[in-house]
Design an enzyme around this catalytic site. Structure first.
Site, PDB file in Angstrom:
ATOM      1  N   SER A 143       0.873  -1.182   0.000  1.00  0.00           N
ATOM      2  CA  SER A 143       0.000   0.000   0.000  1.00  0.00           C
ATOM      3  C   SER A 143       0.906   1.226   0.000  1.00  0.00           C
ATOM      4  O   SER A 143       2.098   1.119   0.324  1.00  0.00           O
ATOM      5  CB  SER A 143      -0.842  -0.024   1.280  1.00  0.00           C
ATOM      6  OG  SER A 143      -1.470   1.223   1.508  1.00  0.00           O
ATOM      7  N   TYR A 155      -1.774  -1.067  10.539  1.00  0.00           N
ATOM      8  CA  TYR A 155      -1.858  -1.220   9.078  1.00  0.00           C
ATOM      9  C   TYR A 155      -0.556  -0.727   8.431  1.00  0.00           C
ATOM     10  O   TYR A 155       0.038  -1.405   7.586  1.00  0.00           O
ATOM     11  CB  TYR A 155      -3.064  -0.440   8.551  1.00  0.00           C
ATOM     12  CG  TYR A 155      -3.341  -0.658   7.078  1.00  0.00           C
ATOM     13  CD1 TYR A 155      -3.953  -1.830   6.629  1.00  0.00           C
ATOM     14  CD2 TYR A 155      -3.001   0.303   6.125  1.00  0.00           C
ATOM     15  CE1 TYR A 155      -4.217  -2.031   5.268  1.00  0.00           C
ATOM     16  CE2 TYR A 155      -3.255   0.112   4.775  1.00  0.00           C
ATOM     17  CZ  TYR A 155      -3.864  -1.054   4.352  1.00  0.00           C
ATOM     18  OH  TYR A 155      -4.120  -1.252   3.007  1.00  0.00           O
TER      19      TYR A 155
HETATM   20  P1  NAI Z   1     -11.596  -5.760   0.155  1.00  0.00           P
HETATM   21  O1  NAI Z   1     -11.972  -5.646   1.590  1.00  0.00           O
HETATM   22  O2  NAI Z   1     -12.533  -5.344  -0.901  1.00  0.00           O
HETATM   23  O3  NAI Z   1     -11.092  -7.244  -0.154  1.00  0.00           O
HETATM   24  C1  NAI Z   1     -10.229  -7.918   0.708  1.00  0.00           C
HETATM   25  C2  NAI Z   1     -10.522  -9.400   0.640  1.00  0.00           C
HETATM   26  O4  NAI Z   1      -9.626 -10.067   1.542  1.00  0.00           O
HETATM   27  C3  NAI Z   1     -11.947  -9.751   1.085  1.00  0.00           C
HETATM   28  O5  NAI Z   1     -12.562 -10.577   0.134  1.00  0.00           O
HETATM   29  C4  NAI Z   1     -11.741 -10.447   2.417  1.00  0.00           C
HETATM   30  O6  NAI Z   1     -12.727 -11.430   2.699  1.00  0.00           O
HETATM   31  C5  NAI Z   1     -10.368 -11.063   2.228  1.00  0.00           C
HETATM   32  N1  NAI Z   1      -9.738 -11.410   3.493  1.00  0.00           N
HETATM   33  C6  NAI Z   1      -9.699 -10.680   4.644  1.00  0.00           C
HETATM   34  N2  NAI Z   1      -9.072 -11.372   5.606  1.00  0.00           N
HETATM   35  C7  NAI Z   1      -8.697 -12.559   5.060  1.00  0.00           C
HETATM   36  C8  NAI Z   1      -8.014 -13.696   5.560  1.00  0.00           C
HETATM   37  N3  NAI Z   1      -7.597 -13.754   6.825  1.00  0.00           N
HETATM   38  N4  NAI Z   1      -7.775 -14.725   4.718  1.00  0.00           N
HETATM   39  C9  NAI Z   1      -8.214 -14.688   3.443  1.00  0.00           C
HETATM   40  N5  NAI Z   1      -8.889 -13.647   2.926  1.00  0.00           N
HETATM   41  C10 NAI Z   1      -9.124 -12.589   3.719  1.00  0.00           C
HETATM   42  O7  NAI Z   1     -10.243  -4.923   0.042  1.00  0.00           O
HETATM   43  P2  NAI Z   1      -9.362  -4.462  -1.201  1.00  0.00           P
HETATM   44  O8  NAI Z   1      -9.427  -3.000  -1.246  1.00  0.00           O
HETATM   45  O9  NAI Z   1      -9.635  -5.260  -2.397  1.00  0.00           O
HETATM   46  O10 NAI Z   1      -7.922  -4.819  -0.608  1.00  0.00           O
HETATM   47  C11 NAI Z   1      -7.083  -5.822  -1.124  1.00  0.00           C
HETATM   48  C12 NAI Z   1      -5.678  -5.538  -0.666  1.00  0.00           C
HETATM   49  O11 NAI Z   1      -5.283  -4.255  -1.146  1.00  0.00           O
HETATM   50  C13 NAI Z   1      -5.514  -5.485   0.860  1.00  0.00           C
HETATM   51  O12 NAI Z   1      -4.296  -6.078   1.210  1.00  0.00           O
HETATM   52  C14 NAI Z   1      -5.460  -3.988   1.140  1.00  0.00           C
HETATM   53  O13 NAI Z   1      -4.764  -3.700   2.323  1.00  0.00           O
HETATM   54  C15 NAI Z   1      -4.760  -3.486  -0.084  1.00  0.00           C
HETATM   55  N6  NAI Z   1      -4.940  -2.078  -0.387  1.00  0.00           N
HETATM   56  C16 NAI Z   1      -6.193  -1.580  -0.644  1.00  0.00           C
HETATM   57  C17 NAI Z   1      -6.339  -0.232  -0.918  1.00  0.00           C
HETATM   58  C18 NAI Z   1      -7.657   0.394  -1.216  1.00  0.00           C
HETATM   59  O14 NAI Z   1      -7.733   1.626  -1.265  1.00  0.00           O
HETATM   60  N7  NAI Z   1      -8.718  -0.347  -1.451  1.00  0.00           N
HETATM   61  C19 NAI Z   1      -5.172   0.674  -0.924  1.00  0.00           C
HETATM   62  C20 NAI Z   1      -3.918   0.033  -0.655  1.00  0.00           C
HETATM   63  C21 NAI Z   1      -3.824  -1.300  -0.395  1.00  0.00           C
END
Ligand code: NAI
Length: 251
Positions: A143, A155
């Site tokens: 991130s 985080y």
């Molecule tokens: P999201 O919340 O839409 O998707 C995250 C997914 O990870 C969900 O489907 C959730 O069920 C799954 N998850 C959570 N804990 C888990 C576990 N213990 N084991 C397996 N799956 C698990 O979030 P998004 O935005 O798609 O985020 C994806 C990645 O991108 C994350 O690592 C987040 O930190 C990172 N990120 C997101 C940003 C944003 O603005 N959306 C910015 C920078 C990084």
């Protein structure tokens, strides 16, 4: 041909947001995809979406913070499609944005367990089979909070840790033909941002977005295309790199 077609990809956090977009993109480019997540229903929906577009995917319910679960994920991938050529270690949670002293040890542990130990669990399993198989390409989702204080304390620490692990893995496994990079997204329009907006207020998110030179949130597909590029032959000399995809925010 960019080397993706016919390959095998693992995508964690594949039930939503960036992970789902990346899984769809890998499949659209001809890879067979194993999607992993704790959310079985939404995971099944990702597989349906990929199959509806003519792609090939399998769901494996996985908690990335559980080392045994991740070992089974990689084993099932090998049994179903063969040794993975690509992996996106992307599952993550945002934790609380409260000041450090207002967060508990449990708050800290949960975020570190999923975001950092989760990537560790995936890397150790993936690197072993990829190195034995002659190589591969791995992308870890960090991130802009991996490069700056853009988030809650746990985080920010977890995402800095992801870049550290990426660099260590790249340095150690380059000779075995495995490239390891990270993506560092800025604000991307997913459910994670909806939740952060509920916690911090829409105004705060708006201010962050307006501070970006491109004056908008990113789309999950914009991160997905960087991920697939980092796994493709097009980036064959890139390893150990944290690629910022943030509409210019870090500039
Ligand atoms: P999201 O919340 O839409 O998707 C995250 C997914 O990870 C969900 O489907 C959730 O069920 C799954 N998850 C959570 N804990 C888990 C576990 N213990 N084991 C397996 N799956 C698990 O979030 P998004 O935005 O798609 O985020 C994806 C990645 O991108 C994350 O690592 C987040 O930190 C990172 N990120 C997101 C940003 C944003 O603005 N959306 C910015 C920078 C990084």
């Amino acid at each position: 041909m960019n080397g993706i077609e016919g390959g095998v990809a693992i995508v964690t956090g594949g039930a939503a947001g960036i992970g789902r977009a990346a899984a769809e993109r890998f499949a659209a480019e001809g890879a067979r995809v194993v999607v992993a997540d704790i959310d079985a229903d939404d995971l099944a929906e990702t597989v349906d979406l990929i199959e509806a577009d003519g792609g090939e995917a399998t769901a494996v319910e996985t908690d990335v913070s559980d080392a045994d679960d991740v070992a089974s994920l990689v084993e099932e991938t090998v049994d179903t499609y063969g040794v993975p050529d690509f992996a996106l270690n992307n599952a993550g949670i945002e934790g609380s944005s409260a000041p450090l002293a207002d967060q508990s040890l449990e708050d800290w542990k949960r975020v570190i367990d999923v975001n950092q130990t989760g990537v560790w669990n995936c890397l150790t399993e993936e690197l072993a089979v990829m190195a034995d198989n002659g190589g591969g390409a791995i992308v870890n989702t960090s991130s802009i909070a991996g490069l700056s204080a853009a988030g809650g304390g746990p985080y920010v620490a977890s995402k800095h840790g992801v870049i550290g692990l990426t660099r260590a893995a790249a340095a150690q496994y380059g000779p075995a033909g495995v490239r390891v990079n990270a993506v560092c997204p800025g604000v991307i329009d997913t459910e994670m941002i909806d939740r952060a907006s509920d916690e911090m207020g829409e105004e705060t998110i708006d201010q962050i977005v307006q501070a970006k030179p491109l004056r908008r949130m990113g789309e999950p597909e914009e991160v997905a295309s960087a991920v697939v590029w980092l796994c493709s032959d097009e980036s064959s000399f890139v390893t150990g790199h944290p690629l910022v995809i943030d509409g210019g925010y870090m500039a």
